[in-house]
Motif scaffolding. Structure first.
Motif, short mmCIF file in Angstrom:
data_model
loop_
_atom_site.label_atom_id
_atom_site.label_comp_id
_atom_site.label_asym_id
_atom_site.label_seq_id
_atom_site.Cartn_x
_atom_site.Cartn_y
_atom_site.Cartn_z
N MET A 41 -8.95 -18.99 7.13
CA MET A 41 -10.17 -18.30 7.53
C MET A 41 -9.94 -16.79 7.43
O MET A 41 -8.84 -16.32 7.34
CB MET A 41 -10.54 -18.71 8.95
CG MET A 41 -11.97 -18.43 9.29
SD MET A 41 -13.06 -19.27 8.13
CE MET A 41 -14.60 -19.05 8.89
N TYR A 42 -11.01 -16.06 7.49
CA TYR A 42 -10.91 -14.61 7.39
C TYR A 42 -11.49 -13.96 8.64
O TYR A 42 -12.23 -14.57 9.40
CB TYR A 42 -11.62 -14.10 6.14
CG TYR A 42 -13.08 -14.46 6.06
CD1 TYR A 42 -14.03 -13.66 6.66
CD2 TYR A 42 -13.51 -15.58 5.38
CE1 TYR A 42 -15.37 -13.97 6.59
CE2 TYR A 42 -14.85 -15.90 5.31
CZ TYR A 42 -15.78 -15.10 5.91
OH TYR A 42 -17.10 -15.40 5.85
N HIS B 193 -13.11 -5.85 -6.69
CA HIS B 193 -11.82 -6.52 -6.49
C HIS B 193 -10.75 -5.50 -6.12
O HIS B 193 -9.99 -5.70 -5.15
CB HIS B 193 -11.43 -7.29 -7.76
CG HIS B 193 -10.17 -8.06 -7.60
ND1 HIS B 193 -8.92 -7.49 -7.77
CD2 HIS B 193 -9.95 -9.36 -7.27
CE1 HIS B 193 -7.99 -8.40 -7.55
NE2 HIS B 193 -8.59 -9.55 -7.25
N ASP B 194 -10.68 -4.42 -6.87
CA ASP B 194 -9.66 -3.39 -6.61
C ASP B 194 -9.81 -2.79 -5.22
O ASP B 194 -8.83 -2.68 -4.47
CB ASP B 194 -9.74 -2.26 -7.65
CG ASP B 194 -9.34 -2.71 -9.04
OD1 ASP B 194 -8.79 -3.82 -9.20
OD2 ASP B 194 -9.61 -1.94 -9.99
N VAL B 195 -11.01 -2.39 -4.87
CA VAL B 195 -11.21 -1.70 -3.59
C VAL B 195 -11.05 -2.65 -2.41
O VAL B 195 -10.45 -2.28 -1.40
CB VAL B 195 -12.58 -0.97 -3.56
CG1 VAL B 195 -12.84 -0.36 -2.20
CG2 VAL B 195 -12.62 0.11 -4.64
N THR B 196 -11.54 -3.87 -2.52
CA THR B 196 -11.35 -4.81 -1.42
C THR B 196 -9.87 -5.12 -1.24
O THR B 196 -9.38 -5.19 -0.11
CB THR B 196 -12.15 -6.11 -1.61
OG1 THR B 196 -11.82 -6.70 -2.88
CG2 THR B 196 -13.65 -5.87 -1.52
N ALA B 197 -9.14 -5.27 -2.35
CA ALA B 197 -7.70 -5.57 -2.27
C ALA B 197 -6.91 -4.40 -1.68
O ALA B 197 -5.91 -4.61 -0.98
CB ALA B 197 -7.16 -5.92 -3.66
N GLN B 198 -7.37 -3.19 -1.94
CA GLN B 198 -6.69 -2.00 -1.40
C GLN B 198 -7.05 -1.72 0.05
O GLN B 198 -6.31 -1.03 0.74
CB GLN B 198 -7.04 -0.77 -2.24
CG GLN B 198 -6.52 -0.82 -3.65
CD GLN B 198 -7.20 0.20 -4.56
OE1 GLN B 198 -8.05 0.96 -4.15
NE2 GLN B 198 -6.81 0.18 -5.83
N THR B 199 -8.18 -2.25 0.51
CA THR B 199 -8.71 -1.88 1.81
C THR B 199 -8.46 -2.94 2.88
O THR B 199 -8.28 -2.60 4.05
CB THR B 199 -10.23 -1.62 1.70
OG1 THR B 199 -10.45 -0.63 0.69
CG2 THR B 199 -10.82 -1.13 3.00
N LEU B 200 -8.45 -4.20 2.49
CA LEU B 200 -8.43 -5.29 3.45
C LEU B 200 -7.24 -6.22 3.26
O LEU B 200 -6.66 -6.27 2.17
CB LEU B 200 -9.72 -6.11 3.30
CG LEU B 200 -11.02 -5.36 3.55
CD1 LEU B 200 -12.20 -6.19 3.08
CD2 LEU B 200 -11.15 -5.00 5.01
N PRO B 201 -6.90 -6.99 4.29
CA PRO B 201 -5.89 -8.03 4.12
C PRO B 201 -6.32 -9.04 3.05
O PRO B 201 -7.52 -9.16 2.73
CB PRO B 201 -5.82 -8.69 5.50
CG PRO B 201 -6.33 -7.66 6.45
CD PRO B 201 -7.37 -6.91 5.68
#
Length: 133
Positions: A1-2, A86-94
């Protein structure tokens, strides 16, 4: 879960759209479409809050909003948007949270692209056919 919070979205959305606005391909599209960036960013935070957290705050209609730009939107632009997302979510969140947002965005992009590309026979929009929101 997130575990995505309102604060995560309030950080993510402006960060992402800073990248979009600076992008050579997408920036000009958004520059021509958005007049009030603070208002638009607040609306997008509401959208993602509704989609991911079930807050119900978003009251807009994304399909008609995107249909207004059907004459310039291409599948490649949706791919570029998703790549930046994809890039920004990967850089910003777990990882789990980023993946949940990436998966949801891919589904939304697919739906919007299908709506833009769908034209019943004899009902293709011309360059001045801008459907209202």
């Amino acid at each position: 879960m997130y575990d995505i919070s309102e604060q995560d979205l309030a950080i993510l959305i402006p960060r992402f759209y800073d990248r979009v606005r600076a992008d050579a391909e997408l920036g000009p599209i958004f520059a021509g479409a958005i007049d009030d960036w603070p208002q638009h960013l607040a609306k997008l935070v509401d959208f993602w809050s509704s989609v991911m957290l079930g807050s119900g705050r978003y009251k807009g209609q994304p399909v008609p909003a995107h249909l207004r730009h059907a004459d310039v939107l291409t599948p490649a632009m949706f791919d570029r948007w998703l790549s930046l997302w994809h890039d920004v979510t990967a850089q910003t969140l777990p990882v789990a949270e980023a993946h949940a947002l990436q998966t949801k965005a891919a589904r939304i992009a697919q739906s919007l692209l299908l709506a833009i590309q769908y034209r019943p026979t004899g009902n293709a929009p011309g360059p001045t056919d801008r459907r209202s929101a």
